[in-house]
Enzyme design. Structure first.
Site, PDB file in Angstrom:
ATOM      1  N   CYS A   1       1.841  -0.170  -6.959  1.00  0.00           N
ATOM      2  CA  CYS A   1       2.065   1.396  -6.250  1.00  0.00           C
ATOM      3  C   CYS A   1       1.963   1.395  -4.779  1.00  0.00           C
ATOM      4  O   CYS A   1       1.304   0.483  -4.418  1.00  0.00           O
ATOM      5  CB  CYS A   1       1.436   2.379  -7.330  1.00  0.00           C
ATOM      6  SG  CYS A   1       1.937   2.643  -8.966  1.00  0.00           S
TER       7      CYS A   1
ATOM      8  N   HIS B   1       1.701   7.629  -4.866  1.00  0.00           N
ATOM      9  CA  HIS B   1       1.018   8.721  -5.384  1.00  0.00           C
ATOM     10  C   HIS B   1      -0.504   8.705  -4.679  1.00  0.00           C
ATOM     11  O   HIS B   1      -0.842   7.751  -3.802  1.00  0.00           O
ATOM     12  CB  HIS B   1       0.599   8.228  -6.877  1.00  0.00           C
ATOM     13  CG  HIS B   1      -0.181   6.852  -7.195  1.00  0.00           C
ATOM     14  ND1 HIS B   1      -1.567   7.035  -6.913  1.00  0.00           N
ATOM     15  CD2 HIS B   1       0.042   5.824  -7.483  1.00  0.00           C
ATOM     16  CE1 HIS B   1      -2.070   5.827  -7.274  1.00  0.00           C
ATOM     17  NE2 HIS B   1      -1.174   5.052  -7.503  1.00  0.00           N
TER      18      HIS B   1
END
Length: 412
Positions: A324, A306
């Protein structure tokens, strides 16, 4: 007399097998049909089973008690015919099966059976993570989630009701995650771009174990698009993006810090969100709520690729995330325009390994290991033409390089 009788005896013995053979050739086919005639309380998932000697099935007619035809399709192994839709509860059906022998003689067998009343047993909820009319990446497995999990002793019966057809043909197999919450289907090699995949999960009314039934029939047809793969290397803190085996771009990344490491393994993009919210309140090492852009899910546990403009200074140098893969806002926006759900993503060199079933993990093991997870025999001829866990730059099709499970939106 004794001497004269001997030739007669010999003549009789040699003539017998020829006579029997001729009779066998002329014998009409024999047909056995299930459910047996007058059977009651038949599950609505029933199919017409056929067993034939001295011939093969040439016609099957299934009708309901109002005389309406019930469309059905043959199994590939010829063992039965599967109605296109679940049968209705508390109804009577008639199946008429005709077989034809090599001599041209035919035989027809009829059976009439009655389906059970609507079951009061709890249903196993199933979720098909393969949506109709979508375009997927070449690593997209067909994935089914189950709640509650399917016990081992029921998996073969469930698997027999899961159908996948591909055009052009690329046969594969189903494989069960150990806890029974998820089953995945793939071929030995990644799908060829342009392949059409049709899926039917025909589980409505299927007895599952002793205490449950299947909840629904689910169908979907989708196609395979271009091949895009992502290779993320913790050692270099770089993501390499490939299309059809050629490098498109290298992108600096920041992965999970030591207390919340990113998982190493071979996974698949599961979802894409232009905007989403990570809410980690109540989770270990969590407690924050943050809005993010251009997020692509990799695991049920909440690992995403992201946009992370707050860590752009660390990207390419230091791991700072909660697990992440952080990239710049510009890179994240570019990736959203390039990737598809079903694209292969490989993460290398982190502190922990990806758990099987934490996401779409069909490519996280070798083909032989994957096939071991099938509850039914896998054809011996199914073998990969390339590495079972392919290098991200390898081209699909075997050429050389050029319910649902618990999910989290923890992110980070």
């Amino acid at each position: 007399m004794t001497v004269a009788a001997a030739p007669l005896a010999v003549g009789a013995c040699t003539a017998g097998p020829k006579s029997v053979a001729k009779q066998a050739e002329a014998s009409p086919p024999s047909v056995t049909v299930t459910p047996a005639d007058r059977t009651k309380n038949v599950p609505i998932s029933a199919e017409v089973g056929t067993k034939v000697s001295n011939g093969k099935v040439t016609a099957v007619k299934l009708t309901d008690d109002k005389g309406n035809a019930v469309p059905a399709q043959p199994r590939e192994d010829g063992s039965g015919w599967v109605p296109d839709r679940p049968l209705a509860n508390s109804r009577t059906y008639t199946a008429e099966v005709t077989a034809t022998g090599d001599s041209g003689k035919t035989a027809t067998q009829k059976t009439t059976f009655t389906t059970m009343a609507k079951s009061t047993k709890p249903a196993v909820t199933s979720e098909l993570y393969f949506r109709p009319n979508q375009t997927y990446g070449t690593a997209m497995p067909v994935v089914l989630g189950f709640d509650p999990p399917i016990p081992k002793e029921a998996r073969a019966d469930v698997q027999r009701r899961l159908f996948v057809k591909t055009d052009p043909p690329q046969p594969g197999t189903w494989s069960w995650v150990a806890d029974g919450k998820q089953a995945e289907y793939r071929a030995p090699d990644r799908w060829k771009p342009g392949t059409k995949i049709s899926v039917r999960s025909a589980l409505q009314g299927l007895p599952i174990g002793k205490e449950a039934i299947g909840d629904s029939d689910r169908v979907a047809t989708a196609k395979v698009g271009r091949q895009v793969t992502l290779d993320i290397d913790n050692g270099t803190k770089q993501m390499t993006v490939y299309e059809d085996g050629k490098v498109l771009k290298k992108i600096p990344v920041s992965l999970g810090k030591e207390s919340t490491p990113t998982s190493s393994g071979t996974m698949v993009i599961m979802e894409k969100h232009e905007h989403t919210t990570f809410d980690t309140r109540g989770e270990p090492n969590g407690g924050y709520v943050v809005d993010v852009d251009d997020a692509q899910r990799l695991t049920w546990g909440g690992e995403f690729i992201h946009s992370a403009p707050w860590s752009e200074g660390e990207q390419g140098y230091t791991n700072t995330s909660h697990g992440c893969t952080n990239v710049s806002a510009t890179a994240a926006d570019w990736l959203m325009g390039v990737t598809q759900v079903g694209d292969l993503v490989t993460v290398r060199g982190t502190e922990v390994k990806l758990d099987q079933g934490n996401g779409f993990t069909a490519w996280n093991v070798s083909w032989d290991e994957f096939a071991k997870g099938s509850a039914l025999p896998v054809p011996a001829g199914l073998k990969p033409t390339q590495s079972a866990t392919p290098h991200p730059g390898a081209v699909a099709g075997g050429s050389a390089p050029a319910p649902a499970p618990s999910r989290s939106n923890s992110g980070g």
